[in-house]
Scaffold this active site. Structure first.
Site, PDB file in Angstrom:
ATOM      1  N   CYS A  57       5.138 -18.850  11.026  1.00  0.00           N
ATOM      2  CA  CYS A  57       5.878 -18.923   9.759  1.00  0.00           C
ATOM      3  C   CYS A  57       6.094 -20.378   9.382  1.00  0.00           C
ATOM      4  O   CYS A  57       6.410 -21.204  10.217  1.00  0.00           O
ATOM      5  CB  CYS A  57       7.232 -18.228   9.864  1.00  0.00           C
ATOM      6  SG  CYS A  57       7.124 -16.457   9.674  1.00  0.00           S
ATOM      7  N   ILE A  58       5.954 -20.666   8.117  1.00  0.00           N
ATOM      8  CA  ILE A  58       6.120 -22.032   7.609  1.00  0.00           C
ATOM      9  C   ILE A  58       7.593 -22.307   7.399  1.00  0.00           C
ATOM     10  O   ILE A  58       8.340 -21.500   6.957  1.00  0.00           O
ATOM     11  CB  ILE A  58       5.348 -22.201   6.288  1.00  0.00           C
ATOM     12  CG1 ILE A  58       3.872 -21.933   6.535  1.00  0.00           C
ATOM     13  CG2 ILE A  58       5.570 -23.583   5.700  1.00  0.00           C
ATOM     14  CD1 ILE A  58       3.042 -21.829   5.270  1.00  0.00           C
TER      15      ILE A  58
END
Length: 109
Positions: A108-109
């Site tokens: 996940c960013i």
């Protein structure tokens, strides 16, 4: 840091718990409120699912894995991005794992 039931719980800069063992079901609504979410039974289903996933695989599921695993357990109706984004609009994997007291998913960013 987060104050809860008279104790201080360490969080990272994004609000994820530093120690997942500090989590409890009583803490989840507090974490959800910080995300702008009022927990309903469908939310709880996903939160409990990601906790079980973490206990089994020792990692938080990223969105693709979450969708696939939810579809395997609950069917296509709940195992799809549209359903999960309705529950967790800022990112199902990020928000569900945060509310579940787990580390941020690796992808996940």
């Amino acid at each position: 840091m987060l104050e809860f039931e008279g104790r201080t719980i360490a969080t990272d800069a994004q609000g994820y718990l530093m120690d997942s063992t500090a989590w409890s079901e009583a803490l989840a609504p507090v974490l959800a409120e910080q995300e702008g979410i009022a927990l309903t039974e469908p939310h709880w289903e996903v939160v409990r699912f990601v906790r079980n996933f973490y206990q089994e695989f020792n990692t938080s599921p990223a969105i693709r894995m979450l969708v696939k695993a939810m579809a395997q357990k609950y069917g296509e109706e709940k195992g799809n991005s549209r359903y999960l984004y309705k529950l967790f609009p800022k990112g199902p994997a990020k928000q569900a794992t945060k509310i579940a007291g787990l580390p941020k998913p690796v992808k996940c960013i």
